[in-house]
Design a protein around this motif. Structure first.
Motif, PDB file in Angstrom:
ATOM      1  N   GLN A  11       0.812  -1.221   0.000  1.00 17.76           N
ATOM      2  CA  GLN A  11       0.000   0.000   0.000  1.00 17.76           C
ATOM      3  C   GLN A  11       0.841   1.265   0.000  1.00 17.76           C
ATOM      4  O   GLN A  11       0.512   2.251  -0.667  1.00 17.76           O
ATOM      5  N   GLU A  12       1.942   1.247   0.754  1.00 20.81           N
ATOM      6  CA  GLU A  12       2.798   2.430   0.879  1.00 20.81           C
ATOM      7  C   GLU A  12       4.252   1.982   0.969  1.00 20.81           C
ATOM      8  O   GLU A  12       4.550   0.987   1.623  1.00 20.81           O
ATOM      9  N   ILE A  13       5.138   2.730   0.319  1.00 14.27           N
ATOM     10  CA  ILE A  13       6.566   2.457   0.407  1.00 14.27           C
ATOM     11  C   ILE A  13       7.302   3.787   0.528  1.00 14.27           C
ATOM     12  O   ILE A  13       7.067   4.711  -0.261  1.00 14.27           O
ATOM     13  N   SER A  14       8.174   3.909   1.523  1.00 15.45           N
ATOM     14  CA  SER A  14       9.048   5.071   1.595  1.00 15.45           C
ATOM     15  C   SER A  14      10.296   4.761   0.749  1.00 15.45           C
ATOM     16  O   SER A  14      10.641   3.594   0.565  1.00 15.45           O
ATOM     17  N   PRO A  15      10.949   5.757   0.166  1.00 15.29           N
ATOM     18  CA  PRO A  15      10.804   7.202   0.379  1.00 15.29           C
ATOM     19  C   PRO A  15       9.789   7.870  -0.548  1.00 15.29           C
ATOM     20  O   PRO A  15       9.718   9.095  -0.578  1.00 15.29           O
ATOM     21  N   TYR A  16       8.993   7.080  -1.282  1.00 20.55           N
ATOM     22  CA  TYR A  16       8.024   7.683  -2.193  1.00 20.55           C
ATOM     23  C   TYR A  16       6.883   8.334  -1.427  1.00 20.55           C
ATOM     24  O   TYR A  16       6.237   9.256  -1.931  1.00 20.55           O
ATOM     25  N   LEU A  17       6.636   7.825  -0.204  1.00 20.12           N
ATOM     26  CA  LEU A  17       5.617   8.383   0.679  1.00 20.12           C
ATOM     27  C   LEU A  17       6.250   8.627   2.049  1.00 20.12           C
ATOM     28  O   LEU A  17       7.326   8.098   2.339  1.00 20.12           O
ATOM     29  N   PRO A  18       5.610   9.424   2.909  1.00 20.57           N
ATOM     30  CA  PRO A  18       6.163   9.688   4.247  1.00 20.57           C
ATOM     31  C   PRO A  18       6.459   8.401   5.021  1.00 20.57           C
ATOM     32  O   PRO A  18       5.824   7.361   4.804  1.00 20.57           O
ATOM     33  N   GLU A  19       7.387   8.467   5.950  1.00 20.13           N
ATOM     34  CA  GLU A  19       7.876   7.293   6.655  1.00 20.13           C
ATOM     35  C   GLU A  19       6.947   6.850   7.784  1.00 20.13           C
ATOM     36  O   GLU A  19       7.271   6.967   8.967  1.00 20.13           O
ATOM     37  N   PRO A  21       5.211   3.609   9.795  1.00 20.06           N
ATOM     38  CA  PRO A  21       5.752   2.270  10.059  1.00 20.06           C
ATOM     39  C   PRO A  21       5.530   1.302   8.895  1.00 20.06           C
ATOM     40  O   PRO A  21       6.420   0.510   8.567  1.00 20.06           O
ATOM     41  N   MET A  22       4.344   1.364   8.268  1.00 21.00           N
ATOM     42  CA  MET A  22       4.067   0.466   7.154  1.00 21.00           C
ATOM     43  C   MET A  22       4.928   0.799   5.950  1.00 21.00           C
ATOM     44  O   MET A  22       5.452  -0.098   5.281  1.00 21.00           O
ATOM     45  N   ALA A  23       5.102   2.086   5.648  1.00 17.94           N
ATOM     46  CA  ALA A  23       5.889   2.484   4.481  1.00 17.94           C
ATOM     47  C   ALA A  23       7.353   2.102   4.633  1.00 17.94           C
ATOM     48  O   ALA A  23       8.003   1.668   3.678  1.00 17.94           O
ATOM     49  N   VAL A  24       7.882   2.251   5.851  1.00 17.58           N
ATOM     50  CA  VAL A  24       9.277   1.876   6.107  1.00 17.58           C
ATOM     51  C   VAL A  24       9.448   0.367   6.005  1.00 17.58           C
ATOM     52  O   VAL A  24      10.385  -0.142   5.371  1.00 17.58           O
ATOM     53  N   MET A  25       8.534  -0.372   6.625  1.00 15.33           N
ATOM     54  CA  MET A  25       8.605  -1.828   6.561  1.00 15.33           C
ATOM     55  C   MET A  25       8.502  -2.319   5.121  1.00 15.33           C
ATOM     56  O   MET A  25       9.203  -3.255   4.710  1.00 15.33           O
TER      57      MET A  25
END
Length: 269
Positions: A11-19, A21-25
């Motif tokens: 659903q979300e991946i950093s660094p494309y979206l804010p960090e 917990p889910m985006a960082v993981m």
């Protein structure tokens, strides 16, 4: 079973979206799995929030162009790609202007237009799975993260059940602390039925608007294993997992140091 290829639907991946917990993981886990020696492909939605120039996204013409039909309406599928440096991991982006804005916006579309999240999820899931087929790449494990991926286990086990690309795949669903502000449309049953799937696999959702608990329940009914990716998950969700009897990998505080545990979990399925 030995695992060589893992597909991540996130659903979300950093660094494309804010960090978050889910985006960082969702960034660290595919990286750790790749560095452990496995081949990975990673997909996420191309939200309007993502700055294409800064993140060096470009369209993959050979993969774009097909239509995804939802509720008797065709929606063109556009595929974009970027490379996460310095780990050299490619991330594919699923885009359609009906569900994701062209221009940069301050909120994710899942928040700014929540009434479309059911169709947005169908489009993202089907767009990802159709693109992987075009890549002629056959994953042994498909790891789904975020509620926007909650329909993926159902589609893999039903709509794509006889497809050689997914027949043998094991599906893992991730428990996170994300939620949608509004439940999925109560017409979800009809939209799933339109795709010609076996109604017995989702009959209980008829006339229901599914919230986080309902979507998680639907995902658990069609996946092969469950991973807890954030420290805080509701007791109600954890009770559903226990009731399901599915193989379960508890929360790992440092994903990068636990790639071997994740790989072993994949192979145990």
């Amino acid at each position: 079973m030995e695992v060589n290829k893992v597909l991540f639907i996130s659903q979300e991946i950093s660094p494309y979206l804010p960090e978050t917990p889910m985006a960082v993981m969702s960034r660290e886990l595919p990286q750790a799995v790749q560095e452990s020696g496995l081949e990975v492909r990673t997909f996420m939605p191309k939200y309007g929030f993502i700055n294409e120039r800064r993140n060096q996204l470009h369209e993959v013409i050979r993969l774009s162009g097909m239509n995804i039909s939802i509720d008797d309406t065709d929606h063109p599928l556009i595929i974009k790609v970027a490379t996460l440096q310095p780990v050299r991991m490619q991330v594919y982006f699923i885009f359609n202007e009906d569900y994701f804005h062209k221009s940069i916006c301050k909120e994710l579309e899942t928040v700014s237009s929540p009434t479309d999240n059911d169709e947005r999820s169908i489009f993202f899931v089907r767009g990802t799975l159709e693109t992987v087929k075009k890549l002629r790449w056959v994953p042994e494990v498909i790891h789904c993260t975020g509620l926007i991926s909650a329909l993926a286990p159902l589609y893999i086990k039903d709509f794509y059940a006889d497809d050689p690309s997914y027949q043998e795949a094991k599906v893992v669903f991730t428990l996170t602390d994300d939620d949608f502000s509004e439940p999925f449309d109560a017409r979800l049953f009809e939209k799933l039925k339109f795709d010609g799937m076996n109604e017995e696999n989702f009959a209980w959702v008829k006339d229901q608007s599914l919230n986080k608990v309902g979507l998680t329940k639907l995902a658990l009914q069609h996946c092969d294993g469950v991973v807890q990716a954030t420290e805080h998950v509701s007791e109600e969700i954890l009770a559903l997992v226990k009731e399901s009897g599915l193989p379960f990998l508890p929360y790992q505080s440092d994903v990068m140091k636990n790639a071997d545990a994740m790989k072993a979990f994949y192979e145990s399925l």
